[in-house]
Scaffold this active site. Sequence first.
Site, mmCIF file in Angstrom:
data_model
loop_
_atom_site.group_PDB
_atom_site.id
_atom_site.type_symbol
_atom_site.label_atom_id
_atom_site.label_comp_id
_atom_site.label_asym_id
_atom_site.label_seq_id
_atom_site.Cartn_x
_atom_site.Cartn_y
_atom_site.Cartn_z
ATOM 1 N N HIS A 264 0.832 -1.205 0.000
ATOM 2 C CA HIS A 264 0.000 0.000 0.000
ATOM 3 C C HIS A 264 0.868 1.257 0.000
ATOM 4 O O HIS A 264 0.785 2.048 -0.926
ATOM 5 C CB HIS A 264 -1.016 0.040 1.147
ATOM 6 C CG HIS A 264 -1.962 -1.107 1.136
ATOM 7 N ND1 HIS A 264 -2.749 -1.412 0.048
ATOM 8 C CD2 HIS A 264 -2.234 -2.052 2.084
ATOM 9 C CE1 HIS A 264 -3.468 -2.478 0.316
ATOM 10 N NE2 HIS A 264 -3.170 -2.898 1.545
ATOM 11 N N ASP A 315 -5.111 -7.767 -3.687
ATOM 12 C CA ASP A 315 -5.452 -7.597 -2.284
ATOM 13 C C ASP A 315 -6.782 -8.246 -1.916
ATOM 14 O O ASP A 315 -6.889 -9.454 -1.816
ATOM 15 C CB ASP A 315 -5.435 -6.105 -1.944
ATOM 16 C CG ASP A 315 -5.482 -5.836 -0.440
ATOM 17 O OD1 ASP A 315 -5.486 -6.791 0.342
ATOM 18 O OD2 ASP A 315 -5.522 -4.660 -0.050
#
Length: 446
Positions: A264, A315
Amino acid sequence: MRWHAAYAWLPGGVARDVTFEVEDGRFVSVTPGTDPGGAEPLPGVALPGLANAHSHAFHRALRGRTHDGGGTFWTWRERMYAVARQLDPESYLALARATYAEMALAGITCVGEFHYVHHQPDGADYDDPNAMGESLRRAAAEAGIRLTLLDTCYLAGGLSPDGHTPLNVDQQRFGDGDARAWASRVAALDDDANTRIGAAIHSVRAVPRDQLAPVVEAARGRPLHVHLSEQPAENEASQAFYGLTPTALLRAEGVLGPMTSAVHATHLTHADIAALGGTRTTACFCPTTERDLADGIGPARALADVGAPLSLGSDQHAVIDLLEEARALEMHERLNTLQRGRFQPSALLAAATNHASLGWADAGRLEAGARADLVAVRLDSPRTAGSAPEQVLLSATAPDVDTVVVDGRVVVTGGRHVLGDVGALLQDSIAPLWRTATPTDAGRDS
């Protein structure tokens, strides 16, 4: 085995009329400017196999079920816990196998699974303490893709200005007590021909500072991944308790480096960016998740400019489409800067094929000696018709993937997986999880 493609994206760029010869799962020759001869034809343009560097397989059950109440990352997480509560080794195998098969349909030949659902719901071991991880290993093998099992250390429920909180009831199955107990359990896992064993630190919220160094030591020589600065609340808590940003804390404890991926990396200071680049830590972006959860847009171009390699992941699998993740890397930069061409297509492909961050340095390239992974993307679909082969990453989506070869084995042909109807596999594995799932408020900061 021999294949022939009218176009193929080789290390030097797109070439025409390329013949691939494969033996024992590797390319023995990759030759442009050749006639097809008796080689098997590949439609469109051949790309290297795509690497999904960040996956939570069980999150696939959340797709289309978290958009009814607005909310935040923290309220979304309540639904995630509701699914995690239902899993056992058998149901996890079914869900992960179907999810990995969907990845194969999208051209993904290797996945990094950020795995933290380790134990029974009350925290007790299964008879095999690694039963859940072994289900993931089997799922990937049966779906036909390689796996890097990033076994995740998860010890605390969260971080506040007053310190770390205990695991809550839904997190009990994630924890091992301390980093040394985690390392002892992971030590029983071994690599195999289709699997690499790596490690992960869930986050600075979930692993206290004094537990970071033992994880680094246990992971030495293996891929080490960590969620980093996905939410401003994480940064605020870290600053309040430790007096450091999450990046500075990880650097101080020796976590950052060429074998590490920061997942991220959304809310970073200039010093954080410099630290990630200076240590050659990979930054793994998951654009479809980061926008689905309203996390924000991370500084991908700035990180690349200071030397941090980039990778991509799907993800939580709001979408499984690495072509879309690659395109979003550029499009998010355009939104942030009001400029086009922040990343050239070759840089997007490099991020989408970054197998080295998962411990497979011999994959991700169409060249002699590399693992024989390739993905044929059609150039005649309603999305890609008229597209230049060099710009297919800016036009194609997962349904344009026609053929997928992993280690020389055909996994997808004509857009269909060798397992059959992947939609039915997904439906059959997801529906039972929601029959008894009941979201609860497990607490905001964990």
